[in-house]
Scaffold this active site. Structure first.
Site, PDB file in Angstrom:
ATOM      1  N   GLU A 102       0.835  -0.794  -0.022  1.00  0.00           N
ATOM      2  CA  GLU A 102       0.022  -0.126   0.090  1.00  0.00           C
ATOM      3  C   GLU A 102       1.087   0.963  -0.107  1.00  0.00           C
ATOM      4  O   GLU A 102       1.911   1.368   0.997  1.00  0.00           O
ATOM      5  CB  GLU A 102      -0.849  -0.044   0.986  1.00  0.00           C
ATOM      6  CG  GLU A 102      -2.055   1.083   1.897  1.00  0.00           C
ATOM      7  CD  GLU A 102      -2.125   1.078   2.643  1.00  0.00           C
ATOM      8  OE1 GLU A 102      -3.568   1.938   2.509  1.00  0.00           O
ATOM      9  OE2 GLU A 102      -1.831   0.692   3.200  1.00  0.00           O
ATOM     10  N   LYS A 134     -10.141   2.217  -2.517  1.00  0.00           N
ATOM     11  CA  LYS A 134     -10.429   1.626  -1.627  1.00  0.00           C
ATOM     12  C   LYS A 134     -11.687   2.412  -1.285  1.00  0.00           C
ATOM     13  O   LYS A 134     -11.805   3.565  -1.112  1.00  0.00           O
ATOM     14  CB  LYS A 134      -8.660   1.716  -0.422  1.00  0.00           C
ATOM     15  CG  LYS A 134      -9.486   1.209   0.902  1.00  0.00           C
ATOM     16  CD  LYS A 134      -8.334   1.476   2.102  1.00  0.00           C
ATOM     17  CE  LYS A 134      -8.497   0.976   3.357  1.00  0.00           C
ATOM     18  NZ  LYS A 134      -7.618   1.813   4.178  1.00  0.00           N
ATOM     19  N   CYS A 148      -5.050  -2.592   3.404  1.00  0.00           N
ATOM     20  CA  CYS A 148      -5.070  -2.533   4.910  1.00  0.00           C
ATOM     21  C   CYS A 148      -6.359  -2.704   5.966  1.00  0.00           C
ATOM     22  O   CYS A 148      -6.222  -3.412   5.784  1.00  0.00           O
ATOM     23  CB  CYS A 148      -4.983  -0.697   4.883  1.00  0.00           C
ATOM     24  SG  CYS A 148      -4.421  -0.116   6.552  1.00  0.00           S
TER      25      CYS A 148
END
Length: 525
Positions: free
Chosen positions: A273, A343, A396
């Site tokens: 990430e 995301k 994440c």
């Protein structure tokens, strides 16, 4: 005449019970701590009679303070990255642990309000606590970190139950098994009933291990074409990464590991990430030197899955920023983008500032490292980069949430072959956080019957099979620099959990409610 215990004694016991239950989670793995759920139940039963609901709530909240104080103590680490914010670290831990503990206080209150008695109350307690844990995972976006059901090390026999009931259903089972032995200390119960409580707990644990062992031994992976992968971990300190003058050094670190010789050339390389301290649009812009450098780092036909910050245009032409996974493939004509995932689940105070201007005034804006808040992406769907099997990205802490992958598959109309979890666990520092995050991400493999490939900048990166297992040679631990070269593990048949989601968990909650109803009816006779 027995003197009543001082008021501080049950309160101290509540905090200690929370600490013991938290210590059952990896990396500590002290599974006897699960017996603390029995102590919690007895603390709720013994709430002060003059104000039972208030007392039960306070005791539950104190249990939660102990549990979350140990589970999320890593939250102090991000504030150490920015020296000007270090003074906030203890307040962040107190506020976060205290806030999450409110859910446990509510669970104790609900349980005590029901007033269950007798043998069945362990299952009522399991229902109350697992219900508020479900709420914790959904209210205000949710934060399902370290669910009690994830105490069992992912990949172990007991953890395989998540393939049927998910992490929330396994939470119900775990709390029930931890609470049942406490019934053996009920002085009002007959020796037979006390013995039955212990026997039920032993039988339940035995079935959990036996069922999981059977799945590990008997489940057969699907036969699929092999895919060679490489996971890159450059081990770059968070404090150094976000200095703009270090962009070239950071890129070179990832590029060196990407081009390192391999016995079998990887078809796909995975960077974590936000791997580079820049917006991907600038790196890929015409005239950017990084276009050529990225192309040189990849072999013809090779794909890079790269965590990156991305800019886009929103309503009215306003620039919006996304935390994304970009699929870059080297073609004969140059680099091509063959997939983008944005995301969906954003981290409060890490990717957007709930307090707006106030957060900027007190310096919290620097935690985001972007000029504006990130924008949440659309509902998750798998992507199919050219030359690769379909993959579901989780960025994440999206890996904390059960059922994201199967929900995404339902929207897309097809099941992915694997999950890629890119994460920046450098924020955690050298704490228990990265190991907890690895364990929770591994539960998504069990629930879905899919392998998970995990890339982080400083550890723990791993290749996880569809049973939630990652061998030591398939991991890069904290502080290590290197790459993992491996064949993508095969997937399993779709699990019951991936088909029915939380159905079995809700049935468990219904069982708890029915038992409570039966207890109350019996008490009126």
């Amino acid at each position: 005449m027995t003197r009543p215990a001082p008021r501080w004694a049950p309160r101290l016991a509540a905090v200690l019970a929370g600490l013991a239950a938290a210590a059952a989670h990896p990396p500590f793995g002290l599974l006897p701590g699960l017996l603390a759920y029995g102590l919690m139940m007895r603390l709720a039963d013994g709430a002060r009679p003059e104000r039972p609901l208030r007392s039960a709530f306070l005791r539950g909240w104190l249990v939660g303070v102990g549990y979350f104080g140990l589970s999320i103590w890593w939250v102090v680490e991000p504030f150490q990255v920015e020296p000007d914010l270090a003074w906030m670290a203890p307040f962040a831990l107190v506020m976060m642990a205290g806030g999450l503990a409110l859910f446990w206080g509510l669970g104790f209150l609900v349980y005590r309000a029901g007033g269950p008695r007798g043998f069945g109350r362990a299952l009522v307690f399991a229902g109350a606590l697992s219900a508020v844990e479900w709420l914790r995972g959904h209210v205000l976006g949710g934060f399902p970190w370290d669910l009690p059901g994830e105490s069992w090390r992912a990949g172990s026999a007991p953890s395989q139950a998540a393939a049927v009931v998910g992490a929330y259903g396994l939470t119900w089972i775990t709390v029930a098994l931890g609470a049942l032995p406490a019934l053996a200390f009920d002085k009002a119960a007959s020796p037979l009933r006390r013995g039955l409580a212990l026997a039920a707990a032993v039988l339940g644990v035995g079935l959990l291990y036996a069922g999981g062992a059977a799945r590990l031994a008997l489940a057969r992976p699907l036969a699929e074409p092999p895919v060679q992968i490489r996971v890159v971990q450059a081990n770059i300190d968070q404090k150094e990464k976000w200095r703009s003058e270090n962009l070239g050094l950071v890129f070179d670190a990832y590029a060196r590991l990407t081009v390192a010789p391999a016995s079998t050339p990887p078809r796909v390389v995975i960077w974590p990430e936000g791997a580079l301290p820049a917006v991907i649009d600038d790196l890929l812009a015409p005239g950017s030197p990084y276009v050529g450098r990225l192309q040189a780092a990849l072999a013809p036909g090779q794909t890079l899955l790269m965590g990156a910050n991305r800019a886009g245009r929103g309503r009215g032409g306003k620039v919006e920023y996304f935390n994304s996974l970009i699929a870059l493939r080297r073609e004969d004509a140059g680099l091509s983008v063959t997939g983008i995932y944005d995301k969906r689940q954003l981290v409060p105070f890490g990717e957007f500032m709930p307090l707006g201007d106030l957060a900027s005034k007190i310096g919290l804006r620097s935690l985001v490292h972007m000029p504006e808040d990130f924008t949440a992406g659309p509902e998750p769907r798998p992507i199919t980069p050219a030359g690769l099997p379909p993959v579901q990205p989780l960025i994440c802490y999206e890996a904390l949430f059960p059922h994201v992958t199967s929900g995404a598959a339902a929207r897309a109309g097809f099941r992915p072959a694997w999950i890629v979890n890119v994460s920046n666990d450098a924020w955690f520092g050298v704490t228990s956080g990265p190991w907890q995050h690895l364990n929770m991400a591994s539960y998504r493999a069990i629930e879905e019957g899919l392998p998970v490939v995990r890339a982080t900048p400083t550890g723990v990166s791993a290749v996880i099979d569809a049973f939630g297992r990652s061998a030591s040679i398939m991991r890069l631990e904290m502080g290590k620099t290197g790459q993992i070269d491996a064949r993508l593990p095969p997937r399993l048949q779709a699990t019951l959990y991936s088909r029915f989601a939380e159905t079995f968990f809700f049935v468990m909650l219904l069982v708890s409610a029915l038992i409570l109803g039966a207890i109350r009816i019996a008490a009126r006779r």
